[in-house]
Design an enzyme around this catalytic site. Structure first.
Site, PDB file in Angstrom:
ATOM      1  N   SER A  26      15.303  35.577  25.431  1.00 22.53           N
ATOM      2  CA  SER A  26      13.854  35.789  25.427  1.00 22.53           C
ATOM      3  C   SER A  26      13.106  34.578  25.899  1.00 22.53           C
ATOM      4  O   SER A  26      14.044  33.459  26.363  1.00 22.53           O
ATOM      5  CB  SER A  26      13.297  35.751  23.986  1.00 22.53           C
ATOM      6  OG  SER A  26      13.754  34.629  23.476  1.00 22.53           O
ATOM      7  N   LYS A  27      11.885  34.606  26.224  1.00 21.87           N
ATOM      8  CA  LYS A  27      11.167  33.554  26.738  1.00 21.87           C
ATOM      9  C   LYS A  27      11.509  32.256  26.107  1.00 21.87           C
ATOM     10  O   LYS A  27      11.752  31.065  26.719  1.00 21.87           O
ATOM     11  CB  LYS A  27       9.750  33.924  26.942  1.00 21.87           C
ATOM     12  CG  LYS A  27       9.196  34.807  27.737  1.00 21.87           C
ATOM     13  CD  LYS A  27       8.942  34.157  28.971  1.00 21.87           C
ATOM     14  CE  LYS A  27       8.310  35.233  29.915  1.00 21.87           C
ATOM     15  NZ  LYS A  27       9.391  35.988  30.522  1.00 21.87           N
ATOM     16  N   ARG A  28      11.453  32.310  24.863  1.00 21.31           N
ATOM     17  CA  ARG A  28      11.931  31.069  23.967  1.00 21.31           C
ATOM     18  C   ARG A  28      13.059  30.378  24.370  1.00 21.31           C
ATOM     19  O   ARG A  28      13.068  29.275  24.342  1.00 21.31           O
ATOM     20  CB  ARG A  28      11.562  31.559  22.587  1.00 21.31           C
ATOM     21  CG  ARG A  28      11.471  30.230  21.479  1.00 21.31           C
ATOM     22  CD  ARG A  28      11.063  30.896  20.030  1.00 21.31           C
ATOM     23  NE  ARG A  28      11.894  32.345  19.839  1.00 21.31           N
ATOM     24  CZ  ARG A  28      13.071  32.432  19.570  1.00 21.31           C
ATOM     25  NH1 ARG A  28      13.732  31.217  19.359  1.00 21.31           N
ATOM     26  NH2 ARG A  28      13.544  33.565  19.470  1.00 21.31           N
TER      27      ARG A  28
END
Ligand code: GLU
Length: 474
Positions: A253-255
Site C-alpha cells: 500500500s502507499k504506506r
C-alpha cells in the site's frame, strides 16, 4: 489439445503495483511456454475507479516489460470487445438466459429489507447470507413487479446441501460447503454485472484455458464453477497466486512504499531486472540460478512451482538483481537511466558530454539503480567535503600529512591531466613518501573524496579536475 489462452484482467486505475505486474508475468509465461495467447481485458465495471488514460498506461507498462499482448482493447482480436463496460449487453443476455434455465432468479428485495437482515445476522453473530426471499416468485408476480417499475437484481441459485470442490494447480483441492454460498448477485439493478459474473462470462467467451489470479479469489471460485456447470461450460484450470507483501508484512500500500512499477522505472530500475526479480518472487526454478532472460523464463516456467506462501517485496534483493543487469549495460543505455537524475540534482552546464559519460561509467559497478548515481557522485558537485569520524580518525595517523603534501606537489607538476599521469603521481608519492598500500591510497582518497571507499582512485581524481583536487589537498 486446446490452445493455451491466459488473460490479464486489471482494473483501469492508472497504477500498477508489483503484485499486479507479477500476476501479468505469470500469465504471460504460462501462455508463451505453450505458444499460447496472452489477452488483456479491462475490468471497468466499477466505473468509480476508472482513470483517464489508464488503458494506455497498462499498454505502456507491459510494453516496457517486454510482455506482448496478443489481444486487447488496442489490438485486433476475434473475442472482443476487451473492455467490460462495452460488454454489458452480453452479461445481460447470459444472466437472463440463466433465469430462463431456472438457475437464477429475479430479486426485488429493497435495500431496507436487506439492511434489516444484515442487522439481524450481525446481532446473532452469524455471517449474512441472502435468505432466498424472492426465489419462488411466480411468473405473474415477477411480471407485475417489473410492470410497476420495481428495481431488481438477478441472483444465482446456489445448492443448499453438499460440498463444492475444485483442484487448484498451486493450492491443491479446495472445498466449500454449499450452505455457506450465498445466492450471489450476478446482475445489479443498474444492469451492470458483478465481477463474480462478468469474469466467468468473459473467461468462457474468450476461450480462456488458464485463470491465474490473486488468492483472494480462492474461496469464490466454487461459485464461479457452479456458473460454468449451470451453463454446461468447460471450466478453466485455476492457478491462484499468493500475495506480494510489503517489507512490513502488510499488503502493499502507499504506506509501506507501494512499489509501483512506474516509480521503480522512473528511479532507473531496468524492466528486465524487475521482471526477473518478480518472477523469482514466489516462484522457483529447478536449479539455483537466479538470473534469467524472458526467453529463458518462457522456456522453463512451470506454474506448479509457484509458492503457496506470501512473498515479501524486498528492495535489497531487487537492487542486487538490478545491479547485475546494470553491470552489463552499454554506455548509452547506462547514460539513459542516470543522466536525467544527474541533471535534476546537479548543475551540469559546465560539464562536457565526455566528462558525464566518464563519470557514470566509473560508477557502473557501484550503483544498483539509475537514480543512485546522485548520492554516490555528490563529491563531484559540492564545494567542501566533510569527513566523518572514521575518516578523521584515519587521517590523524602519523606521517599522513607528509604523504598528502608529497602527493599535492606531484599533482601540481602534472601538465597533461590524464589518468595515466595521475597514476604516475601516486606511484611517485609511494617512492618519495615511503608509504604503500592502504597508507598510500587511503589518505589520498579520503582527502580528495571524503570517503574511504569508491571507484578507481586515479579516475576519480581525473574527473574531479586538477584545481578541485589541489584545493582539497591543501
Ligand atoms: N480485476 C480483477 C483484479 O484486478 C482481476 C481478477 C481476475 O484476474 O480475475 O483483481
Amino acid at each position: 489439445m486446446k490452445k493455451v489462452r491466459t488473460r490479464f484482467a486489471p482494473s483501469p486505475t492508472g497504477f500498477m503495483h508489483v503484485g499486479n505486474l507479477r500476476t501479468a508475468i505469470f500469465e504471460y509465461l504460462i501462455a508463451k511456454h505453450d505458444s499460447g495467447d496472452f489477452i488483456l481485458r479491462i475490468e471497468d465495471t466499477d466505473q468509480t475507479r476508472k482513470v483517464d488514460g489508464a488503458i494506455d498506461f497498462i499498454y505502456n507498462t507491459l510494453n516496457l516489460c517486454n510482455i506482448h499482448i496478443d489481444e486487447g482493447p488496442n489490438n485486433k482480436g476475434e473475442f472482443g470487445p476487451y473492455i467490460q463496460s462495452e460488454r454489458v449487453h452480453l452479461y445481460k443476455e447470459y444472466a437472463h438466459k440463466l433465469v430462463e434455465m431456472g438457475k437464477a432468479y429475479y430479486c426485488f428485495c429493497t435495500e431496507e429489507r436487506l439492511e434489516k437482515l444484515r442487522k439481524e445476522a450481525d446481532e446473532n453473530n452469524v455471517a449474512f447470507l441472502y435468505d432466498g426471499h424472492c426465489k419462488n416468485l411466480t411468473k405473474e408476480e415477477i411480471e407485475e413487479k417489473i410492470k410497476n417499475g420495481e428495481k431488481y437484481v438477478i441472483r444465482q441459485k446456489m445448492p443448499k446441501e453438499g460440498i463444492s470442490s475444485y483442484e487448484d494447480l498451486v493450492y491443491g483441492e479446495i472445498k466449500v460447503e454449499n450452505k455457506l454460498l450465498e445466492d450471489q448477485i450476478l446482475l445489479k439493478s443498474d444492469g451492470y454485472p458483478t465481477y463474480n459474473f462478468a469474469n466467468v462470462i468473459d473467461d468462457h467467451l474468450m476461450n480462456i484455458t488458464h485463470v491465474i489470479r490473486g488468492n483472494e479469489y480462492v474461496m469464490s471460485t466454487p461459485k464461479y464453477n457452479l456458473l460454468y456447470d449451470a451453463f454446461g461450460w468447460e471450466k478453466p484450470t485455476y492457478i491462484h497466486v499468493s500475495m506480494v507483501l510489503g517489507s512490513d508484512g502488510q499488503k502493499l500500500s502507499k504506506r509501506n512504499g507501494d512499489a509501483s512499477f512506474m516509480d521503480l522505472y522512473n528511479d532507473g530500475y531496468l524492466p528486465e531486472a524487475v521482471i526477473n526479480y518478480l518472477v523469482m518472487l514466489g516462484w522457483s526454478p529447478e536449479t539455483n540460478d537466479e538470473i534469467f532472460t524472458m526467453n529463458e523464463l518462457i522456456k522453463i516456467f512451470d506454474p506448479k512451482r509457484i509458492s503457496k506462501s506470501p512473498s515479501v517485496f524486498d528492495i535489497k534483493k531487487l537492487n542486487w538483481v538490478n545491479a547485475h543487469y546494470i553491470k552489463k549495460l552499454e554506455s548509452d543505455k547506462l547514460l539513459e537511466i542516470t543522466l536525467p537524475h544527474l541533471k535534476e540534482a546537479y548543475d551540469l552546464s559546465n560539464k562536457t558530454d565526455e566528462w558525464i559519460s566518464e563519470l557514470v561509467n566509473l560508477y557502473k559497478d557501484h550503483i544498483s539503480y539509475g537514480k543512485e548515481i546522485v548520492e554516490v557522485t555528490d563529491l563531484f558537485f559540492k564545494e567542501n567535503i566533510e569527513l566523518d569520524s572514521e575518516c578523521t580518525e584515519f587521517m590523524s595517523a602519523e606521517g599522513i600529512d607528509n604523504t598528502i603534501s608529497v602527493f599535492a606537489s606531484e599533482i601540481e607538476n602534472i601538465t597533461d591531466w590524464t589518468v595515466e599521469n595521475i597514476n604516475t603521481a601516486i606511484m611517485n608519492t609511494k617512492e618519495k613518501a615511503g608509504v604503500k598500500g592502504k597508507m598510500l591510497f587511503m589518505p589520498i582518497r579520503i582527502k580528495v573524496s571524503g570517503q574511504m571507499h569508491g571507484p578507481e582512485l586515479p579516475n576519480t581524481i581525473h574527473l574531479l579536475g586538477k584545481e578541485t583536487v589541489l584545493n582539497r589537498l591543501k
